[in-house]
Design a protein around this motif. Structure first.
Motif, PDB file in Angstrom:
ATOM      1  N   UNK A 134       3.818   4.564 -48.027  1.00  0.00           N
ATOM      2  CA  UNK A 134       5.171   4.064 -47.801  1.00  0.00           C
ATOM      3  C   UNK A 134       6.017   4.146 -49.072  1.00  0.00           C
ATOM      4  N   UNK A 135       5.402   3.867 -50.222  1.00  0.00           N
ATOM      5  CA  UNK A 135       6.128   3.997 -51.488  1.00  0.00           C
ATOM      6  C   UNK A 135       6.519   5.449 -51.722  1.00  0.00           C
ATOM      7  N   UNK A 136       5.562   6.363 -51.479  1.00  0.00           N
ATOM      8  CA  UNK A 136       5.861   7.784 -51.641  1.00  0.00           C
ATOM      9  C   UNK A 136       6.969   8.216 -50.686  1.00  0.00           C
ATOM     10  N   UNK A 137       6.903   7.725 -49.457  1.00  0.00           N
ATOM     11  CA  UNK A 137       7.949   8.069 -48.500  1.00  0.00           C
ATOM     12  C   UNK A 137       9.316   7.628 -49.022  1.00  0.00           C
ATOM     13  N   UNK A 138       9.388   6.417 -49.571  1.00  0.00           N
ATOM     14  CA  UNK A 138      10.656   5.938 -50.095  1.00  0.00           C
ATOM     15  C   UNK A 138      11.196   6.828 -51.201  1.00  0.00           C
ATOM     16  N   UNK A 315      12.014  10.951 -37.243  1.00  0.00           N
ATOM     17  CA  UNK A 315      11.606   9.556 -37.286  1.00  0.00           C
ATOM     18  C   UNK A 315      12.774   8.742 -37.827  1.00  0.00           C
ATOM     19  N   UNK A 316      12.827   7.482 -37.437  1.00  0.00           N
ATOM     20  CA  UNK A 316      13.906   6.611 -37.911  1.00  0.00           C
ATOM     21  C   UNK A 316      13.378   5.198 -38.014  1.00  0.00           C
ATOM     22  N   UNK A 317      14.236   4.293 -38.454  1.00  0.00           N
ATOM     23  CA  UNK A 317      13.830   2.901 -38.537  1.00  0.00           C
ATOM     24  C   UNK A 317      13.358   2.368 -37.199  1.00  0.00           C
ATOM     25  N   UNK A 318      14.009   2.805 -36.112  1.00  0.00           N
ATOM     26  CA  UNK A 318      13.647   2.327 -34.782  1.00  0.00           C
ATOM     27  C   UNK A 318      12.265   2.820 -34.354  1.00  0.00           C
ATOM     28  N   UNK A 319      11.858   3.989 -34.838  1.00  0.00           N
ATOM     29  CA  UNK A 319      10.548   4.526 -34.462  1.00  0.00           C
ATOM     30  C   UNK A 319       9.455   4.115 -35.440  1.00  0.00           C
ATOM     31  N   UNK A 320       9.796   3.349 -36.442  1.00  0.00           N
ATOM     32  CA  UNK A 320       8.822   2.936 -37.453  1.00  0.00           C
ATOM     33  C   UNK A 320       8.589   1.429 -37.409  1.00  0.00           C
ATOM     34  N   UNK A 321       8.683   0.841 -36.206  1.00  0.00           N
ATOM     35  CA  UNK A 321       8.606  -0.605 -36.118  1.00  0.00           C
ATOM     36  C   UNK A 321       7.222  -1.151 -36.440  1.00  0.00           C
ATOM     37  N   UNK A 325      10.118  -1.675 -43.218  1.00  0.00           N
ATOM     38  CA  UNK A 325      10.205  -1.702 -44.681  1.00  0.00           C
ATOM     39  C   UNK A 325      10.233  -3.143 -45.191  1.00  0.00           C
ATOM     40  N   UNK A 326       9.173  -3.854 -44.859  1.00  0.00           N
ATOM     41  CA  UNK A 326       9.081  -5.277 -45.169  1.00  0.00           C
ATOM     42  C   UNK A 326       9.135  -5.543 -46.666  1.00  0.00           C
ATOM     43  N   UNK A 327       8.560  -4.632 -47.451  1.00  0.00           N
ATOM     44  CA  UNK A 327       8.439  -4.852 -48.897  1.00  0.00           C
ATOM     45  C   UNK A 327       9.490  -4.088 -49.706  1.00  0.00           C
ATOM     46  N   UNK A 328      10.464  -3.539 -48.994  1.00  0.00           N
ATOM     47  CA  UNK A 328      11.599  -2.855 -49.616  1.00  0.00           C
ATOM     48  C   UNK A 328      11.151  -1.746 -50.565  1.00  0.00           C
ATOM     49  N   UNK A 330      11.112   1.524 -49.339  1.00  0.00           N
ATOM     50  CA  UNK A 330      11.888   2.706 -48.950  1.00  0.00           C
ATOM     51  C   UNK A 330      13.373   2.502 -49.241  1.00  0.00           C
ATOM     52  N   UNK A 331      13.912   1.412 -48.706  1.00  0.00           N
ATOM     53  CA  UNK A 331      15.317   1.023 -48.935  1.00  0.00           C
ATOM     54  C   UNK A 331      16.313   2.031 -48.371  1.00  0.00           C
ATOM     55  N   UNK A 332      15.868   2.895 -47.472  1.00  0.00           N
ATOM     56  CA  UNK A 332      16.745   3.795 -46.734  1.00  0.00           C
ATOM     57  C   UNK A 332      16.175   3.915 -45.329  1.00  0.00           C
ATOM     58  N   UNK A 333      16.921   4.544 -44.411  1.00  0.00           N
ATOM     59  CA  UNK A 333      16.433   4.744 -43.061  1.00  0.00           C
ATOM     60  C   UNK A 333      15.100   5.490 -43.103  1.00  0.00           C
ATOM     61  N   UNK A 334      14.164   5.083 -42.242  1.00  0.00           N
ATOM     62  CA  UNK A 334      12.824   5.653 -42.264  1.00  0.00           C
ATOM     63  C   UNK A 334      12.744   7.129 -41.946  1.00  0.00           C
ATOM     64  N   UNK A 335      13.817   7.715 -41.437  1.00  0.00           N
ATOM     65  CA  UNK A 335      13.806   9.138 -41.139  1.00  0.00           C
ATOM     66  C   UNK A 335      14.617   9.971 -42.107  1.00  0.00           C
ATOM     67  N   UNK A 336      15.222   9.329 -43.110  1.00  0.00           N
ATOM     68  CA  UNK A 336      16.056  10.058 -44.060  1.00  0.00           C
ATOM     69  C   UNK A 336      17.531   9.882 -43.764  1.00  0.00           C
ATOM     70  N   UNK A 337      18.372  10.423 -44.616  1.00  0.00           N
ATOM     71  CA  UNK A 337      19.816  10.260 -44.452  1.00  0.00           C
ATOM     72  C   UNK A 337      20.335  11.125 -43.309  1.00  0.00           C
ATOM     73  N   UNK A 338      21.440  10.703 -42.722  1.00  0.00           N
ATOM     74  CA  UNK A 338      22.043  11.467 -41.637  1.00  0.00           C
ATOM     75  C   UNK A 338      22.457  12.852 -42.114  1.00  0.00           C
ATOM     76  N   UNK A 339      22.959  12.940 -43.355  1.00  0.00           N
ATOM     77  CA  UNK A 339      23.401  14.229 -43.897  1.00  0.00           C
ATOM     78  C   UNK A 339      22.232  15.209 -43.998  1.00  0.00           C
ATOM     79  N   UNK A 340      21.098  14.726 -44.490  1.00  0.00           N
ATOM     80  CA  UNK A 340      19.928  15.580 -44.620  1.00  0.00           C
ATOM     81  C   UNK A 340      19.439  16.046 -43.257  1.00  0.00           C
TER      82      UNK A 340
END
Length: 376
Positions: A134-138, A315-321, A325-328, A330-340
């Motif tokens: 999860x840290x790496x993902x963030x 993937x997104x925050x809704x699919x990563x329930x 990101x309980x421990x903050x 990632x601090x971004x949407x779980x699937x990445x930015x909309x622009x990306x």
């Protein structure tokens, strides 16, 4: 006290897992392996951050748990377990405890340090590896990567991505190809993607255990290998249902079902290579998209009704329930930015798309898919 450390690297991102218990760092090494270049490093070369620390100590777990329960806290569900969470905004610390799991956590988002406390090695090792991922993902998401729900294989740096809902055949497609000479397995269920500097889409693996049905194990000629490994005392991933283990040990090759859900073997990433001889890839560039469906008696062929990539494939925050990101970390949407995501979709739309129907003959599937994607 001797500290063991395993460093994980993917693209320009890095996370270090440390513990006084080598079994904790060994777990991360086998889980991430070559996919994220997991290597042991001397304790004196440990980087300041990001850092995930696994502590196996009943005393320290009890102390960490008491700190949470004696502080104002809320209750939520994390990793399918009730978790109590206490936030100290002045100190910049998030503390949590999952009493049923015997695990406690301390996260310092500002310094990218996270500690997992527990009474037993395996739960601590599992949670430490999960949070290191999860840290790496963030780190990757904040660097412009997104997460696609797809399996992936690589040949000569060319990545073939396979899409579909659960049960559509992503794993069947990926393993049929990866089991052939010249192919490497990049991911079983999801991948990181980012617009590349050359105008394409760069792809990185998302390490995870793989769910493989007993029928697919048999079709790949892996069933007997797994059976002998289990009989010799080795084990598959601990999330595997005991009924699957029992079936493997007695040689029952028929698929197991419960309430419409197939019970599958849970394969550790390192077992793909050690047990089954697959090579794991560390990345590549997207070259083609596959959209399969599996029909038992089908002869492999292209199919009509093709579809293109959509927002629902990310993937997104809704699919990563399950792992919010309980421990903050990632601090971004779980699937990445909309622009990306939008730019990745635009570029992937330019690549060859193949809707296919596959049967249960793995060799026929592999031959057909190799020919289909060979010029992609």
């Amino acid at each position: 006290m001797t500290i063991c450390a395993t460093r994980l690297e993917a693209a320009a991102a890095a996370v270090t897992v440390v513990s006084a218990d080598q079994a904790v760092t060994d777990w991360s090494a086998r889980y991430f392996g070559p996919w994220w270049n997991a290597v042991d490093v001397p304790s004196e070369s440990i980087c300041a951050s990001p850092l995930v620390h696994g502590v196996v100590s009943p005393e320290q777990y009890a102390e960490a748990a008491l700190t949470v329960t004696q502080s104002p806290h809320t209750s939520t569900t994390y990793a399918k377990a009730q978790t109590l969470v206490a936030r100290d905004t002045a100190e910049g610390v998030i503390r949590a405890v999952s009493p049923q799991e015997g695990l406690a956590y301390r996260s310092e988002p500002g310094s990218a340090r996270l500690t997992v406390y527990g009474c037993a090695t395996e739960p601590v090792a599992t949670a430490t590896a999960r949070l290191a991922r999860e840290v790496m993902r963030g780190v990757l998401l904040r660097s412009g990567w997104s997460v696609l729900h797809a399996s992936a294989v690589v040949q000569d740096g060319r990545v073939v991505l396979t899409f579909g809902r659960k049960g559509a055949g992503k794993t069947t497609t990926a393993l049929a190809l990866a089991n052939q000479d010249g192919w490497e397995l990049l991911a079983n269920d999801r991948v990181f993607v980012r617009p590349g500097e050359s105008g394409g889409v760069d792809v990185l693996p998302w390490p995870s255990a793989a769910a493989v049905g007993l029928g697919l194990l048999d079709a790949l000629h892996w069933f007997d290998i797994a059976r002998e490994r289990l009989r010799s005392g080795e084990a598959l991933h601990p999330t595997q249902d005991q009924r699957v283990t029992d079936a493997l040990l007695v040689g029952c090759r028929e698929p197991l079902w419960e309430s419409g859900r197939e019970l599958k073997a849970q394969v550790f990433p390192d077992q793909f290579g050690r047990w089954f001889g697959l090579r794991l890839a560390t990345g590549g560039g997207a070259a083609a998209l596959l959209f399969p469906r599996v029909e038992a008696e089908a002869v492999p062929a292209t199919a009509g009704g093709g579809r293109s990539l959509g927002e629902h494939d990310f993937m997104s925050g809704e699919t990563e329930d399950r792992y919010p990101d309980l421990f903050e970390v990632a601090r971004v949407d779980g699937g990445g930015t909309a622009e990306s995501r939008q730019e990745v979709m635009r570029r992937l739309a330019l690549l060859p798309h193949h809707s296919v129907v596959l049967g249960h003959d793995i060799a026929a599937n592999a031959g057909f898919l190799t020919k289909l994607t060979g010029s992609a």
